[in-house]
Design a protein around this motif. Structure first.
Motif, short mmCIF file in Angstrom:
data_model
loop_
_atom_site.label_atom_id
_atom_site.label_comp_id
_atom_site.label_asym_id
_atom_site.label_seq_id
_atom_site.Cartn_x
_atom_site.Cartn_y
_atom_site.Cartn_z
N GLY A 251 29.56 32.91 55.09
CA GLY A 251 29.55 34.02 54.14
C GLY A 251 30.73 34.96 54.29
N LYS A 252 31.23 35.44 53.15
CA LYS A 252 32.27 36.47 53.13
C LYS A 252 31.62 37.83 53.36
N GLY A 253 32.06 38.50 54.41
CA GLY A 253 31.46 39.79 54.74
C GLY A 253 32.48 40.91 54.78
N PHE A 256 34.04 46.60 52.95
CA PHE A 256 34.62 47.32 51.82
C PHE A 256 35.98 46.71 51.50
N ASP A 257 36.21 46.52 50.19
CA ASP A 257 37.46 45.90 49.75
C ASP A 257 38.25 46.88 48.88
N THR A 258 39.18 47.57 49.52
CA THR A 258 40.06 48.47 48.74
C THR A 258 41.15 47.68 48.04
N LEU A 263 46.58 47.67 46.46
CA LEU A 263 45.41 48.55 46.24
C LEU A 263 44.77 48.33 44.87
N LYS A 264 43.44 48.33 44.87
CA LYS A 264 42.71 48.22 43.60
C LYS A 264 42.81 49.55 42.85
N PRO A 265 42.64 49.53 41.52
CA PRO A 265 42.55 50.78 40.77
C PRO A 265 41.31 51.56 41.21
N MET A 274 29.77 46.06 47.86
CA MET A 274 28.99 44.82 47.77
C MET A 274 29.81 43.59 48.13
N ASP A 275 31.02 43.80 48.66
CA ASP A 275 31.90 42.64 48.88
C ASP A 275 31.52 41.85 50.13
N MET A 276 30.39 42.26 50.72
CA MET A 276 29.84 41.48 51.85
C MET A 276 28.62 40.69 51.37
N ILE A 331 50.40 36.60 49.07
CA ILE A 331 51.04 37.15 47.88
C ILE A 331 50.40 38.48 47.51
N ASN A 332 49.07 38.52 47.64
CA ASN A 332 48.31 39.70 47.21
C ASN A 332 47.26 39.99 48.28
N THR A 333 47.30 41.18 48.86
CA THR A 333 46.35 41.48 49.95
C THR A 333 44.94 41.67 49.41
N ASP A 334 44.80 41.73 48.08
CA ASP A 334 43.47 41.85 47.48
C ASP A 334 42.78 40.48 47.36
N ALA A 335 43.51 39.42 47.59
CA ALA A 335 42.87 38.10 47.63
C ALA A 335 42.54 37.81 49.09
N GLU A 336 41.71 38.70 49.66
CA GLU A 336 41.44 38.68 51.10
C GLU A 336 40.27 37.79 51.50
N GLY A 337 39.32 37.63 50.56
CA GLY A 337 38.11 36.88 50.91
C GLY A 337 38.43 35.46 51.35
N ALA A 361 30.41 33.76 48.48
CA ALA A 361 31.36 34.86 48.52
C ALA A 361 31.45 35.56 47.17
N THR A 362 31.58 36.87 47.23
CA THR A 362 31.96 37.63 46.04
C THR A 362 33.48 37.50 45.96
N LEU A 363 33.93 36.33 45.49
CA LEU A 363 35.33 35.98 45.73
C LEU A 363 36.30 36.42 44.65
N THR A 364 35.89 36.29 43.38
CA THR A 364 36.87 36.57 42.33
C THR A 364 36.28 37.32 41.13
N GLY A 365 37.11 38.19 40.55
CA GLY A 365 36.76 38.77 39.26
C GLY A 365 36.80 37.70 38.19
N ALA A 366 37.59 36.67 38.41
CA ALA A 366 37.76 35.62 37.40
C ALA A 366 36.46 34.88 37.12
N1 BES Z 1 36.12 41.18 46.07
C1 BES Z 1 37.02 40.83 45.04
C2 BES Z 1 36.36 40.07 43.89
C3 BES Z 1 35.31 40.82 43.11
C4 BES Z 1 35.62 41.45 41.93
C5 BES Z 1 34.01 40.84 43.53
C6 BES Z 1 34.67 42.12 41.20
C7 BES Z 1 33.03 41.50 42.80
C8 BES Z 1 33.36 42.14 41.63
C9 BES Z 1 38.12 39.95 45.61
O1 BES Z 1 38.46 40.19 46.92
C10 BES Z 1 39.35 40.22 44.79
O2 BES Z 1 39.83 41.31 44.84
N2 BES Z 1 39.81 39.21 44.06
C11 BES Z 1 40.96 39.34 43.25
C12 BES Z 1 41.84 38.14 43.48
C13 BES Z 1 43.18 38.26 42.84
C14 BES Z 1 44.00 39.31 43.55
C15 BES Z 1 43.87 36.91 42.95
C16 BES Z 1 40.50 39.43 41.80
O3 BES Z 1 39.55 38.72 41.45
O4 BES Z 1 41.04 40.20 41.06
#
Ligand code: BES
Ligand code: MN
Ligand code: ZN
Length: 487
Positions: A251-253, A256-258, A263-265, A274-276, A331-337, A361-366
């Motif tokens: 599991g992805k734990g 908190f995912d900033t 940095l996220k908006p 909830m990113d755990m 490439i992107n520190t937000d693709a951390e999971g 995992a709560t892995l992607t917004g996609a």
């Molecule tokens: N934790 C996020 C994914 C996420 C988004 C979970 C919305 C729950 C709700 C993940 O770590 C992330 O930031 N993914 C990026 C990847 C991108 C930078 C390639 C995303 O989906 O934008």
């Protein structure tokens, strides 16, 4: 943790319906005469039950929905609920019926007259799941009153309900973890809560940063290096089977995912508590297995980190070496999971030689763009295994959809400087994340990745959960284990 409302099963007894002062619930079917209990309550209420049963409104109810008669004359009950549930109802309809009761449950409690209904235990399960409350309001609501169910065979029903009670506790454990804010559920607090499950008979081992360093988990450690909270990997073992190889759950734990330096908006960032969720689901499954003493071997491994921007945080462009030895360009520190999972997947497979492996995992917004909040995305290196997972999800009415994962996508994560890079651009974002993970799993190990970003914390209530975390996956994986991994 939040405890499910206790539900007791008692022998059906028609002698005292007038005196019960909570929520009194009877079952009725469309176009079928009322049963004995309903007829008695009907007599006491001067025909209110039969009029409700004969009404157009009742005729339009779906199985599992009900009509509530508030403060009816002739009985002490604060309300009488007439639930539309035939004897032939499905499991899911019975659970919905229970949830309908929970939706109006208060501190006065409820008495559900299920009598001979064959799915009484599922009514109880749905009731328990929907009667979930978690908040930090300083003015607390009174606790739910006790719930009793009158059934014709209390012992048999209680027996059928016991594993479902274990499942409800597992789901609640997951929901609590997902609800907790990151100042409370720090990496240390999370690990401590998992260690607390040792009292249930689970073996729990906590790997600290020095251990992770020694194991070469630079990909995972890089994600956590900007945080004041130390990164950890927690291993939970339930060896209830024989000497067969275990199923591994990973599991992805991310507490908190900033986004880190990428940095996220600000808008909506609070949801990243909830990113755990993936780790939370793994923990909930392990809790359920221990509580119901499952006859299966299952190891649960979670990577617990916090993704923060800081002077020590990793940068875009950094190149890290994973425990497997593959080099990764960040490439992107937000693709951390995927960086966290890469090391934990590799470690789980290397150490435990599992017969199969599933990560959540709560892995992607996609994946939310693709599937919304109705289905988790299921990706696998083995179609037959993916089909089993999707089937288990269908049995439990948790949405899951098998997504493609062909070698054709691998090109999108090729890096000029390293073996792979951690993002693949806008196209197929959920698939390239899965393609990244695939590189850390042996081709001949049946493996399935479940992206739960859309289903862990949907924007509104579901059939069996109030608005908030669902605990998606605890039921599915428990079902999969019961059906395919339990001897
Ligand atoms: N934790 C996020 C994914 C996420 C988004 C979970 C919305 C729950 C709700 C993940 O770590 C992330 O930031 N993914 C990026 C990847 C991108 C930078 C390639 C995303 O989906 O934008
Ligand atoms: Mn992220
Ligand atoms: Zn994340």
């Amino acid at each position: 943790m939040t405890q499910p409302v206790p539900i007791t099963f008692t022998q059906t007894d028609h002698s005292d319906f007038a005196a019960y002062d909570g929520l009194l619930v009877v079952l009725a079917a469309h176009g079928t005469p009322l049963g004995e209990a309903a007829r008695q309550i009907d007599a006491l209420t001067h025909g209110a039950v039969s009029r409700a049963h004969g009404s157009d409104a009742f005729g339009k109810l779906a199985h599992g929905a009900g009509i509530t008669l508030n403060w009816p004359a002739g009985v002490a009950a604060r309300a009488v609920m007439v639930l539309a549930l035939p004897e032939a109802a499905t499991t899911q309809e019975a659970r919905k019926a229970g949830a309908a009761v929970a939706a109006v449950l208060d501190d006065k409690g409820a008495q559900v007259v299920a009598a001979s209904h064959p799915r009484a235990s599922d009514i109880a399960f749905g009731l328990a799941l929907r009667a979930y409350r978690f908040d930090y309001h300083s003015e607390t609501k009174p606790a739910f009153g006790s719930v009793s169910m009158m059934v014709d065979t209390p012992e048999r029903t209680a027996q059928a309900a016991a594993p479902l009670a274990a499942l409800a506790e597992g789901v609640f454990f997951t929901r609590d973890l997902v609800n907790e804010p990151a100042n409370i559920l720090t990496t240390c607090d999370f690990a401590a809560r998992l260690a607390g499950m040792q009292e249930l008979g689970l073996e729990v081992e906590i790997l600290e940063e020095a251990d992770l360093e020694a194991l070469g988990m630079r990909a995972l450690l890089a994600v956590g290096q900007g945080s004041e909270s130390p990164s950890k990997v927690v291993v939970m073992k339930w060896m209830g089977g024989g000497d067969e190889a275990p199923l591994a759950l990973v599991g992805k734990g991310v507490v908190f995912d900033t986004g880190g330096i990428s940095l996220k908006p600000g808008a909506g960032m609070e949801d990243m508590t909830m990113d755990m969720g993936g780790a939370g689901t793994v923990a909930g499954v392990m809790r359920t297995l221990a509580l119901r003493k499952a006859r299966a071997n299952v190891v649960g491994l979670v990577g617990i980190v916090e993704n923060m921007p800081d002077g020590r945080a990793q940068r875009p462009g950094d190149i890290v070496t994973s425990a497997k030895g593959l080099t990764i360009e960040v490439i992107n520190t937000d693709a951390e999971g995927r960086l966290v999972l890469a090391d934990v997947l590799w470690y789980a497979q290397d150490r435990f030689k599992p017969c199969a492996m599933i990560d959540l995992a709560t892995l992607t917004g996609a994946v939310i763009v693709g599937l919304g909040h109705e289905n988790a995305g299921v990706f696998a290196n083995d179609d037959a295994f993916a089909a089993q997972v999707v089937q288990a999800a269908r049995s439990e009415n948790e949405g899951a959809w098998h997504m493609p994962l062909q070698p054709a996508y691998d090109g999108l994560i090729k890096s000029r400087l390293a073996d792979i890079k951690n993002t693949g651009g806008r196209a197929a974002g959920a698939i390239t994340a899965a393609a990244f993970l695939k590189r850390f799993v042996a081709d001949d190990l049946p493996w399935c990745h479940i992206d739960i970003a859309g289903v862990a914390l949907p924007p509104s209530a579901t059939d069996l959960a109030p608005k908030g975390p669902t605990g998606w996956g605890v039921m599915t994986l428990n079902r999969l284990i019961a059906d395919k991994f339990e001897g």
